[in-house]
Design a protein around this motif. Structure first.
Motif, PDB file in Angstrom:
ATOM      1  N   HIS A  93      20.782  41.037  59.335  1.00 51.04           N
ATOM      2  CA  HIS A  93      19.372  40.773  58.476  1.00 51.04           C
ATOM      3  C   HIS A  93      18.297  40.439  59.224  1.00 51.04           C
ATOM      4  CE1 HIS A  93      21.719  40.030  54.457  1.00 51.04           C
ATOM      5  NE2 HIS A  93      21.677  41.393  54.742  1.00 51.04           N
ATOM      6  N   LEU A  94      18.612  39.540  60.445  1.00 45.36           N
ATOM      7  CA  LEU A  94      17.705  39.204  61.370  1.00 45.36           C
ATOM      8  C   LEU A  94      17.113  40.218  62.170  1.00 45.36           C
ATOM      9  CD1 LEU A  94      16.144  36.548  62.119  1.00 45.36           C
ATOM     10  CD2 LEU A  94      17.979  36.142  63.916  1.00 45.36           C
ATOM     11  N   ASN A  95      18.126  41.149  62.703  1.00 50.03           N
ATOM     12  CA  ASN A  95      17.730  42.166  63.504  1.00 50.03           C
ATOM     13  C   ASN A  95      16.738  43.414  62.805  1.00 50.03           C
ATOM     14  OD1 ASN A  95      18.832  41.839  66.483  1.00 50.03           O
ATOM     15  ND2 ASN A  95      20.544  41.552  65.024  1.00 50.03           N
ATOM     16  N   ARG A  96      17.200  43.536  61.412  1.00 44.77           N
ATOM     17  CA  ARG A  96      16.258  44.529  60.450  1.00 44.77           C
ATOM     18  C   ARG A  96      14.886  43.844  60.501  1.00 44.77           C
ATOM     19  NH1 ARG A  96      14.233  46.414  56.223  1.00 44.77           N
ATOM     20  NH2 ARG A  96      14.584  48.620  55.748  1.00 44.77           N
ATOM     21  N   THR A  97      14.830  42.528  60.290  1.00 49.30           N
ATOM     22  CA  THR A  97      13.637  42.152  60.089  1.00 49.30           C
ATOM     23  C   THR A  97      12.825  42.152  61.450  1.00 49.30           C
ATOM     24  OG1 THR A  97      14.414  40.387  58.654  1.00 49.30           O
ATOM     25  CG2 THR A  97      12.219  39.979  59.577  1.00 49.30           C
ATOM     26  N   GLY A  98      13.430  41.996  62.761  1.00 48.10           N
ATOM     27  CA  GLY A  98      12.839  42.410  63.838  1.00 48.10           C
ATOM     28  C   GLY A  98      12.269  43.548  64.025  1.00 48.10           C
ATOM     29  N   PHE A  99      13.234  44.694  63.786  1.00 49.67           N
ATOM     30  CA  PHE A  99      12.641  45.877  63.681  1.00 49.67           C
ATOM     31  C   PHE A  99      11.554  46.299  62.874  1.00 49.67           C
ATOM     32  CE2 PHE A  99      16.731  47.075  65.378  1.00 49.67           C
ATOM     33  CZ  PHE A  99      16.600  47.788  66.629  1.00 49.67           C
ATOM     34  N   ARG A 100      11.323  45.729  61.741  1.00 45.98           N
ATOM     35  CA  ARG A 100      10.265  45.682  60.799  1.00 45.98           C
ATOM     36  C   ARG A 100       9.183  45.124  61.465  1.00 45.98           C
ATOM     37  NH1 ARG A 100       8.062  42.813  57.034  1.00 45.98           N
ATOM     38  NH2 ARG A 100      10.074  41.303  57.222  1.00 45.98           N
ATOM     39  N   LYS A 101       9.381  44.041  61.828  1.00 44.70           N
ATOM     40  CA  LYS A 101       7.999  43.367  62.345  1.00 44.70           C
ATOM     41  C   LYS A 101       7.319  43.938  63.696  1.00 44.70           C
ATOM     42  CE  LYS A 101       8.406  38.735  60.452  1.00 44.70           C
ATOM     43  NZ  LYS A 101       7.025  38.779  59.807  1.00 44.70           N
TER      44      LYS A 101
ATOM     45  N   TYR B   3      12.487  40.922  70.881  1.00 49.70           N
ATOM     46  CA  TYR B   3      11.315  40.824  70.279  1.00 49.70           C
ATOM     47  C   TYR B   3      10.348  40.626  71.031  1.00 49.70           C
ATOM     48  CZ  TYR B   3       7.861  40.167  66.677  1.00 49.70           C
ATOM     49  OH  TYR B   3       6.771  40.032  66.047  1.00 49.70           O
ATOM     50  N   SER B   4      10.433  39.457  71.945  1.00 50.75           N
ATOM     51  CA  SER B   4       9.313  39.176  72.870  1.00 50.75           C
ATOM     52  C   SER B   4       9.085  40.340  74.101  1.00 50.75           C
ATOM     53  CB  SER B   4       9.750  37.881  73.738  1.00 50.75           C
ATOM     54  OG  SER B   4       9.876  36.862  72.747  1.00 50.75           O
ATOM     55  N   ASN B   5      10.192  41.027  74.593  1.00 50.01           N
ATOM     56  CA  ASN B   5       9.925  42.197  75.407  1.00 50.01           C
ATOM     57  C   ASN B   5       9.475  43.150  74.687  1.00 50.01           C
ATOM     58  OD1 ASN B   5      11.156  40.381  77.545  1.00 50.01           O
ATOM     59  ND2 ASN B   5      13.233  41.284  77.104  1.00 50.01           N
TER      60      ASN B   5
ATOM     61  N   VAL C 232      16.760  53.153  61.786  1.00 48.88           N
ATOM     62  CA  VAL C 232      17.496  52.041  61.857  1.00 48.88           C
ATOM     63  C   VAL C 232      18.372  51.914  60.556  1.00 48.88           C
ATOM     64  CG1 VAL C 232      17.051  49.324  61.413  1.00 48.88           C
ATOM     65  CG2 VAL C 232      15.450  50.680  62.958  1.00 48.88           C
ATOM     66  N   ASP C 233      17.989  52.290  59.458  1.00 48.25           N
ATOM     67  CA  ASP C 233      18.633  52.030  58.161  1.00 48.25           C
ATOM     68  C   ASP C 233      19.864  52.934  58.269  1.00 48.25           C
ATOM     69  OD1 ASP C 233      17.364  49.853  57.513  1.00 48.25           O
ATOM     70  OD2 ASP C 233      15.925  51.056  56.009  1.00 48.25           O
ATOM     71  N   THR C 234      19.888  54.038  58.959  1.00 50.43           N
ATOM     72  CA  THR C 234      21.285  55.041  59.100  1.00 50.43           C
ATOM     73  C   THR C 234      22.192  54.414  60.228  1.00 50.43           C
ATOM     74  OG1 THR C 234      19.971  56.486  60.628  1.00 50.43           O
ATOM     75  CG2 THR C 234      19.700  56.748  58.157  1.00 50.43           C
ATOM     76  N   ALA C 235      21.837  53.449  61.059  1.00 50.66           N
ATOM     77  CA  ALA C 235      22.492  53.051  61.922  1.00 50.66           C
ATOM     78  C   ALA C 235      23.843  52.257  61.327  1.00 50.66           C
ATOM     79  CB  ALA C 235      21.963  52.369  62.989  1.00 50.66           C
ATOM     80  N   TYR C 236      24.992  52.346  61.932  1.00 47.64           N
ATOM     81  CA  TYR C 236      26.073  51.699  61.419  1.00 47.64           C
ATOM     82  C   TYR C 236      26.047  50.220  60.991  1.00 47.64           C
ATOM     83  CZ  TYR C 236      31.007  49.806  60.521  1.00 47.64           C
ATOM     84  OH  TYR C 236      32.176  49.397  59.996  1.00 47.64           O
ATOM     85  N   PRO C 237      25.376  49.368  61.676  1.00 48.42           N
ATOM     86  CA  PRO C 237      25.296  47.851  61.183  1.00 48.42           C
ATOM     87  C   PRO C 237      24.415  47.913  59.872  1.00 48.42           C
ATOM     88  CG  PRO C 237      24.896  47.987  63.377  1.00 48.42           C
ATOM     89  CD  PRO C 237      24.964  49.570  62.856  1.00 48.42           C
ATOM     90  N   PHE C 238      23.426  48.776  59.747  1.00 44.91           N
ATOM     91  CA  PHE C 238      22.529  48.651  58.696  1.00 44.91           C
ATOM     92  C   PHE C 238      22.797  49.550  57.405  1.00 44.91           C
ATOM     93  CE2 PHE C 238      20.650  47.723  62.848  1.00 44.91           C
ATOM     94  CZ  PHE C 238      20.013  46.430  62.910  1.00 44.91           C
ATOM     95  N   VAL C 239      23.735  50.141  57.520  1.00 47.69           N
ATOM     96  CA  VAL C 239      23.864  51.025  56.133  1.00 47.69           C
ATOM     97  C   VAL C 239      24.391  50.014  55.188  1.00 47.69           C
ATOM     98  CG1 VAL C 239      24.307  53.114  57.436  1.00 47.69           C
ATOM     99  CG2 VAL C 239      26.148  51.650  57.031  1.00 47.69           C
TER     100      VAL C 239
END
Length: 808
Positions: free
Chosen positions: A197-205, A22-24, A228-235
């Motif tokens: 959930h943490l990574n999806r929030t990171g993408f959204r922010k 997120y910082s980068n 993002v939502d179609t990638a395997y971890p987030f389906v």
């Protein structure tokens, strides 16, 4: 809490490299935003022709999308590998639980046949039937246990007791092992779900941050939903499968530990998860930066320049390796001394103790009270100035020394030296004054304004109307910083102001002078704002304590506001001339705040305004309330009584400042009671007998300005203001309140060094997103010292005239 810090706190330490960077990504966004601003804004800070071609604008989207794709690929690969490993562990645990069930049923059957190991021992038969280490079970029990036919010709079978004990122990150990494995796997599956959930929030922010900085969302499809939502971890299927495995694991745990009770198993696993998270979270918080302490506890003082680390702390710290002892060779052998006691802290402390002893023993005054009081005054001043021990610790030490050495005398004409019990009552009764209540009331107002974002909303609204000219933005920001310093502490006001202008700083190039000018302006304005109101700084509270009668708030504002405005204008012009903020400046207008006041904010604002109004007319209300300190009870009762502020907020008050003020009051009372203050004032009066009040103010002001530059403003006020008041009373044309007020103002004007007050420390420590400091020490000194002189000139000219008008 910032999301970047949220990721650090909630991340699994072993997985930290595989979370969204997120910082980068934020740094990439700010770099793209700076490039966009440089392309769309002219060098003079005014808006130029905007980029209007889709091809040029889409280049930013391509760069950022590539970064997002890299992060998404990293997260997906890690998740797939980790999921496979955890599911393999689940299958292994499932097989082992199945085997455990068979062994557990067998053990249960054996136990039911013999009740317990102790019963088995009592069921031994004679040695000739089975041997002395055997147990007899009925053929029926054996048949049930083995689930097979037994020899029908036998009435019983013989099982050795030692073998049964060994078998029972193995089953018990297996149960404990399976329980631990199930808990560990449950924690890992829960962490994996949190990882998603943490990574999806990171993408959204981060997508929201991109849209805010670039002025438009990422072009093309909706990256969050379509990519993002179609990638395997987030389906949804992945999350459903993870939930299913977790429920199956709860069933395995129930089989092993709770006799099939799923509710109890779920509760126990959640308790284990909570304990694990609390332990790990506490560890991470401490490693990230000791965030269990508020910023008010951070020790950013002059101490680092004067003394080294505390040797007592080093000696008690078991984690520090012991240093080689310091050796001194003599005729009688080698003497060994701990090396950590040979540093500047111990040397300075030794000098102070030696000075204290010398002043106690060498006769200087005829009166023993004055002799002891001088020793205490000098030692306390040295401890405060060098900070070899914390400032508030010195303040706590002051009443102890005053009472033990019997410094105080009675207030009647006999001036009898008080005994220790009488001196205790005298000193402690003087330490709690209406001024302390005024300080508490000021803390309550400052905390309420900060907690409910009232100060930030006002500041944001003002800055959003500052325009895009660098010189106007710098001036407006300086006035905002001064206004905030009037009502909230000098610790919070620079931090709050810097947080508001961060979007402006992030769009600047390395060559730009604008960040340097605005950060310096904030620091210097916060120092100047320290004289704007009676509660804006501790030195003002100390000044009120030494003013008889106390100046009303209306009179204070009449004098201080013009002095502050003119000082800021003078410093602003100086910065324009010698640190041109227009150079390389890229200014984008700050967005307006759309947030509206709620009921709590209206209540806080109303109570604050009413309290300030009462303080302004406090002299007219003396017959009712007696003192301004009594009026300070109003915000305390209303804020804490209505729940606006809580016990935690009360605990977060700067109690070290209160203790420091109380110690200064005790020392001032002792210096006055012992007669030492009259003696010192008489000596100074003889030296300044030929000077007018204005001359005395100019001389003392210059001395205070120099001293307060090198030590804390508060410490300078504690040491010097009682002397200034006494000198003012001893002159042929007494104006003690004028000299005290001018001296308090000049304590705030001492801002020449990076360590001259917390605003300066904040400014010199401010860095850009790449970790590079905006200011250097040389840059600060070359701008800070002239700014102090400009403020000094305003105080001894305009300030002096306004004080005479008020009648001080």
């Amino acid at each position: 809490m910032k999301f970047g810090r949220t990721v650090k706190v909630n991340a699994v330490p072993e997985w930290s490299a595989y979370y969204i960077s997120y910082s980068n990504l934020k740094k990439t966004i700010y770099a793209l935003g700076a490039d966009l601003a440089a392309r769309t804004t002219g060098a003079d800070g005014e808006n130029a022709q905007l980029i209007n071609t889709v091809e040029e604008a889409s280049q930013y989207d391509i760069i950022f999308r590539k970064k997002l794709d890299e992060e998404l690929d990293k997260i997906s690969r890690f998740y797939i590998n980790k999921e496979r490993d955890l599911y393999d562990d689940f299958l292994s645990l499932q097989r082992d639980v199945h085997d455990f069930q068979i062994n557990a049923n067998y053990e249960e059957t054996l136990s039911s046949g013999s009740s317990s190991i102790s019963n088995l021992r009592r069921l031994r038969t004679e040695e000739e039937h089975a041997g002395k280490n055997s147990v007899i079970l009925s053929s029926l029990d054996a048949d049930n246990a083995l689930k097979s036919s037994s020899p029908s010709s036998s009435d019983s079978i013989v099982i050795p007791v030692d073998e049964y004990e060994e078998f029972y122990s193995e089953v018990f150990d297996l149960k404990i092992t399976l329980k631990k494995r199930a808990i560990a796997l449950y924690v890992s599956l829960s962490e994996l779900k949190s990882y998603i959930h943490l990574n999806r929030t990171g993408f959204r922010k981060v997508l929201k941050k991109y849209a805010k900085v670039m002025g438009r969302p990422l072009a093309g499809d909706d990256y969050l939903q379509e990519v993002v939502d179609t990638a395997y971890p987030f389906v949804q299927a992945t999350d459903a499968a993870l939930t299913y495995k977790t429920n199956e694991l709860i069933g395995l745990y129930a089989t092993v530990c709770t006799k099939g009770n799923m509710t109890q198993a779920r509760t126990e696993l959640k308790v284990h998860l909570r304990e694990y998270v609390v332990w790990e979270r506490n560890t991470v918080w401490k490693e990230v930066g000791g965030l269990h302490n508020d910023m008010k506890g951070i020790n950013l003082t002059n101490q680092g320049l004067l003394v080294s680390s505390n040797p007592i702390v080093e000696a008690l710290d078991k984690n520090r390796p012991l240093k080689e002892p310091f050796l001194i060779y003599t005729r009688f052998g080698t003497l060994k001394f701990p090396r950590y006691f040979f540093n500047s802290t111990v040397i300075i402390l030794s000098i102070i103790v030696a000075t204290f002893i010398v002043l106690l023993t060498v006769p200087i005054f005829e009166e023993p009270e004055q002799q002891s009081c001088l020793a205490i005054l000098v030692a306390s001043s040295m401890l405060w100035a060098t900070e070899v021990i914390p400032l508030f610790v010195t303040s706590i030490l002051v009443p102890l020394l005053i009472i033990v050495f019997r410094v105080v005398r009675s207030d009647d004409e006999s001036h009898v030296r008080l005994s220790a019990p009488d001196a205790t009552k005298y000193i402690f009764a003087s330490m709690w004054t209406p001024v302390i209540m005024l300080l508490l009331g000021g803390f309550a107002i400052a905390e309420a304004l900060r907690k409910y974002n009232i100060a930030k909303m006002i500041a944001t609204w003002v800055l959003s109307n500052a325009g895009t000219k660098p010189r106007n933005v710098v001036l407006t920001t300086m006035f905002v910083a001064m206004f905030l310093s009037m009502w909230i502490s000098n610790v919070a006001s620079p931090v709050l102001t810097l947080s508001i202008v961060q979007p402006l700083l992030r769009t600047q190039t390395i060559e730009s002078n604008f960040p340097k000018a605005i950060i310096l302006g904030i620091a210097l304005a916060c120092n100047v704002g320290g004289m704007a109101s009676p509660i804006s700084s501790p030195q003002n509270i100390i000044a009120l304590q030494n003013m008889f009668p106390q100046v009303s708030w209306g009179a204070w504002f009449f004098i201080a506001i013009p002095v502050c405005i003119l000082s800021i204008l003078a410093i602003w012009v100086f910065l324009l001339l010698f640190l041109n903020p227009n150079k390389g400046a890229i200014i984008t207008k700050l967005p307006r705040s759309t947030e509206k006041f709620n009921r709590e904010q209206y209540l806080v604002s109303g109570v604050t305004l009413v309290t300030i109004a009462l303080w302004c007319v406090s002299h007219q209300l003396e017959g009712v309330f007696g003192d301004m300190g009594v009026l300070a009870i109003i915000p305390l009762v209303l804020f804490f009584g209505t729940g606006i502020l809580t016990k935690k907020d009360f605990d977060n008050f700067m109690w070290t400042i209160i203790i420091l003020a109380m110690g200064g009051i005790a020392l001032g009372k002792a210096v006055s009671s012992s007669g030492l203050l009259d003696t010192i004032a008489f000596g100074i009066r003889s030296m300044v007998s030929g000077l007018s009040v204005y001359g005395i103010m100019a001389v003392f002001g210059a001395l205070i300005l120099i001293i307060a530059t090198f030590i804390s403003h508060t410490v300078a006020a504690l040491i010097l203001l009682p002397i200034v008041a006494q000198v003012g009373n001893a002159t042929s044309d007494p104006h003690p309140n004028l000299l005290v007020m001018a001296s308090a103002f000049l304590c705030s004007c001492a801002m020449g060094l990076p360590t001259s007050g917390f605003p300066n420390v904040t400014a010199i420590c401010t860095t850009d997103d790449m970790g590079r400091p905006y200011l250097t020490v040389l840059m600060f000194i070359t701008r800070g010292v002239p700014s102090s002189l400009l403020a000094y000139i305003v105080v001894i000219t305009v300030g002096y005239g306004l004080m005479k008008v008020v009648g001080l």
